[in-house]
Motif scaffolding. Structure first.
Motif, PDB file in Angstrom:
ATOM      1  N   GLY A  65       0.823  -1.215   0.000  1.00 48.88           N
ATOM      2  CA  GLY A  65       0.000   0.000   0.000  1.00 48.88           C
ATOM      3  C   GLY A  65       0.852   1.259   0.000  1.00 48.88           C
ATOM      4  N   LYS A  66       1.938   1.225   0.779  1.00 43.32           N
ATOM      5  CA  LYS A  66       2.842   2.389   0.815  1.00 43.32           C
ATOM      6  C   LYS A  66       3.510   2.582  -0.539  1.00 43.32           C
ATOM      7  CE  LYS A  66       6.629   4.400   3.501  1.00 43.32           C
ATOM      8  NZ  LYS A  66       6.680   5.480   2.620  1.00 43.32           N
ATOM      9  N   ARG A  67       3.973   1.460  -1.138  1.00 41.12           N
ATOM     10  CA  ARG A  67       4.581   1.576  -2.466  1.00 41.12           C
ATOM     11  C   ARG A  67       3.577   2.109  -3.484  1.00 41.12           C
ATOM     12  NH1 ARG A  67       6.734  -3.349  -0.972  1.00 41.12           N
ATOM     13  NH2 ARG A  67       5.290  -4.487  -2.324  1.00 41.12           N
ATOM     14  N   GLU A  68       2.353   1.603  -3.409  1.00 38.58           N
ATOM     15  CA  GLU A  68       1.311   2.079  -4.338  1.00 38.58           C
ATOM     16  C   GLU A  68       1.001   3.552  -4.090  1.00 38.58           C
ATOM     17  OE1 GLU A  68      -1.558   1.848  -7.402  1.00 38.58           O
ATOM     18  OE2 GLU A  68       0.172   0.625  -6.898  1.00 38.58           O
ATOM     19  N   ALA A  69       0.927   3.950  -2.829  1.00 38.01           N
ATOM     20  CA  ALA A  69       0.681   5.360  -2.501  1.00 38.01           C
ATOM     21  C   ALA A  69       1.829   6.235  -3.007  1.00 38.01           C
ATOM     22  CB  ALA A  69       0.510   5.530  -0.990  1.00 38.01           C
ATOM     23  N   ASP A  70       3.071   5.769  -2.808  1.00 43.29           N
ATOM     24  CA  ASP A  70       4.231   6.526  -3.310  1.00 43.29           C
ATOM     25  C   ASP A  70       4.188   6.634  -4.825  1.00 43.29           C
ATOM     26  OD1 ASP A  70       5.154   6.848  -0.729  1.00 43.29           O
ATOM     27  OD2 ASP A  70       6.645   5.233  -0.850  1.00 43.29           O
ATOM     28  N   ARG A  71       3.825   5.526  -5.485  1.00 39.63           N
ATOM     29  CA  ARG A  71       3.736   5.540  -6.951  1.00 39.63           C
ATOM     30  C   ARG A  71       2.656   6.521  -7.415  1.00 39.63           C
ATOM     31  NH1 ARG A  71       0.606   3.845 -10.750  1.00 39.63           N
ATOM     32  NH2 ARG A  71      -0.792   2.754  -9.345  1.00 39.63           N
ATOM     33  N   ILE A  72       1.510   6.493  -6.761  1.00 35.23           N
ATOM     34  CA  ILE A  72       0.412   7.405  -7.126  1.00 35.23           C
ATOM     35  C   ILE A  72       0.830   8.847  -6.887  1.00 35.23           C
ATOM     36  CG2 ILE A  72      -1.906   8.148  -6.454  1.00 35.23           C
ATOM     37  CD1 ILE A  72      -2.542   5.139  -5.992  1.00 35.23           C
ATOM     38  N   ILE A  73       1.521   9.095  -5.785  1.00 36.79           N
ATOM     39  CA  ILE A  73       1.984  10.461  -5.492  1.00 36.79           C
ATOM     40  C   ILE A  73       2.989  10.907  -6.540  1.00 36.79           C
ATOM     41  CG2 ILE A  73       3.388  11.808  -3.868  1.00 36.79           C
ATOM     42  CD1 ILE A  73       1.954  10.249  -1.609  1.00 36.79           C
ATOM     43  N   MET A  74       3.921  10.013  -6.897  1.00 35.52           N
ATOM     44  CA  MET A  74       4.915  10.369  -7.921  1.00 35.52           C
ATOM     45  C   MET A  74       4.241  10.638  -9.256  1.00 35.52           C
ATOM     46  SD  MET A  74       8.165   7.887  -6.961  1.00 35.52           S
ATOM     47  CE  MET A  74       8.614   7.775  -8.657  1.00 35.52           C
ATOM     48  N   GLU A  75       3.263   9.806  -9.622  1.00 42.34           N
ATOM     49  CA  GLU A  75       2.528  10.031 -10.874  1.00 42.34           C
ATOM     50  C   GLU A  75       1.782  11.360 -10.821  1.00 42.34           C
ATOM     51  OE1 GLU A  75      -0.026   6.728 -11.728  1.00 42.34           O
ATOM     52  OE2 GLU A  75       1.635   5.382 -12.192  1.00 42.34           O
ATOM     53  N   GLY A  76       1.177  11.636  -9.662  1.00 39.45           N
ATOM     54  CA  GLY A  76       0.467  12.902  -9.500  1.00 39.45           C
ATOM     55  C   GLY A  76       1.396  14.093  -9.626  1.00 39.45           C
ATOM     56  N   GLU A  77       2.558  13.994  -8.991  1.00 36.68           N
ATOM     57  CA  GLU A  77       3.529  15.089  -9.080  1.00 36.68           C
ATOM     58  C   GLU A  77       4.039  15.236 -10.509  1.00 36.68           C
ATOM     59  OE1 GLU A  77       6.384  13.914  -6.139  1.00 36.68           O
ATOM     60  OE2 GLU A  77       5.298  14.897  -4.506  1.00 36.68           O
ATOM     61  N   SER A  78       4.261  14.104 -11.177  1.00 37.09           N
ATOM     62  CA  SER A  78       4.714  14.146 -12.567  1.00 37.09           C
ATOM     63  C   SER A  78       3.646  14.775 -13.460  1.00 37.09           C
ATOM     64  CB  SER A  78       5.041  12.728 -13.044  1.00 37.09           C
ATOM     65  OG  SER A  78       5.339  12.724 -14.411  1.00 37.09           O
ATOM     66  N   GLU A  79       2.408  14.362 -13.262  1.00 35.94           N
ATOM     67  CA  GLU A  79       1.305  14.938 -14.050  1.00 35.94           C
ATOM     68  C   GLU A  79       1.150  16.421 -13.748  1.00 35.94           C
ATOM     69  OE1 GLU A  79      -1.903  14.884 -16.786  1.00 35.94           O
ATOM     70  OE2 GLU A  79      -0.177  13.610 -16.460  1.00 35.94           O
ATOM     71  N   HIS A  80       1.283  16.768 -12.483  1.00 34.03           N
ATOM     72  CA  HIS A  80       1.207  18.180 -12.096  1.00 34.03           C
ATOM     73  C   HIS A  80       2.298  18.981 -12.803  1.00 34.03           C
ATOM     74  CE1 HIS A  80       2.346  21.589  -9.465  1.00 34.03           C
ATOM     75  NE2 HIS A  80       1.049  21.783  -9.469  1.00 34.03           N
ATOM     76  N   ALA A  81       3.518  18.452 -12.774  1.00 30.10           N
ATOM     77  CA  ALA A  81       4.635  19.140 -13.429  1.00 30.10           C
ATOM     78  C   ALA A  81       4.391  19.253 -14.929  1.00 30.10           C
ATOM     79  CB  ALA A  81       5.946  18.396 -13.163  1.00 30.10           C
ATOM     80  N   ARG A  82       3.848  18.177 -15.527  1.00 27.94           N
ATOM     81  CA  ARG A  82       3.558  18.210 -16.962  1.00 27.94           C
ATOM     82  C   ARG A  82       2.502  19.261 -17.267  1.00 27.94           C
ATOM     83  NH1 ARG A  82       0.017  16.690 -20.563  1.00 27.94           N
ATOM     84  NH2 ARG A  82      -1.381  15.715 -19.089  1.00 27.94           N
TER      85      ARG A  82
END
Length: 165
Positions: A65-82
């Motif tokens: 769950g933590k890995r999935e949450a970290d992955r979702i956060i990273m994707e969110g930050e990446s999408e935000h940056a994009r």
């Protein structure tokens, strides 16, 4: 039977045991208590293993769950940056487009002014040419009228003089 039930049974046995007068001690059937404790000892390792396995499984689930949450956060930050980058590019392109339009309008106005000046100069030159031509025509007509007047009075004279032009 569940180990907790065994513990409850032992507690009930101790609570139900006869007290020794003038003390806090009680009389218990040693063989019965030892039998219950042996059963508890036999049940505890299995329950402990199951509890340990459950804790391990819980830890694995929490880690996943933590890995999935970290992955979702990273994707969110990446999408935000994009999206921010796309927005910055769009804003930059709009500014550049506005600048180009303003430059084009300025250049068009400059060219209009140059054309207006050129046309005005050409018309002024043409006007001067026409004015000179009209003056020349007017002088020519005046001479022609003058000669006509001289020529109409000169027909009565015997000697003919050549015309002055």
């Amino acid at each position: 039977m569940d180990p907790l039930d065994r513990i409850d049974e032992i507690i009930a046995m101790v609570e139900g045991a006869r007290s020794v007068p003038m003390s806090r001690n009680c009389i218990l059937d040693r063989a019965e208590v030892i039998g219950l404790l042996d059963q508890l000892r036999g049940e505890l390792p299995g329950e402990m293993r199951r509890a340990s396995a459950l804790l391990d499984e819980r830890d694995k689930i929490l880690d996943a769950g933590k890995r999935e949450a970290d992955r979702i956060i990273m994707e969110g930050e990446s999408e935000h940056a994009r999206l921010v980058s796309v927005n910055e590019i769009t804003v930059s392109a709009e500014h550049e487009g506005n600048r180009l339009i303003a430059d084009a309008r300025s250049e068009a106005q400059r060219l209009r002014d140059e054309v207006d000046d050129y046309v005005d100069t050409a018309l002024a030159n043409f006007e001067q040419f026409l004015t000179r031509s009209l003056a020349s025509i007017e002088r020519g007509r005046d001479k022609m009228h003058a000669l006509r007047e001289i020529g109409s009075f000169g027909n009565n004279d015997v000697d003919e003089r050549p015309l002055p032009f």
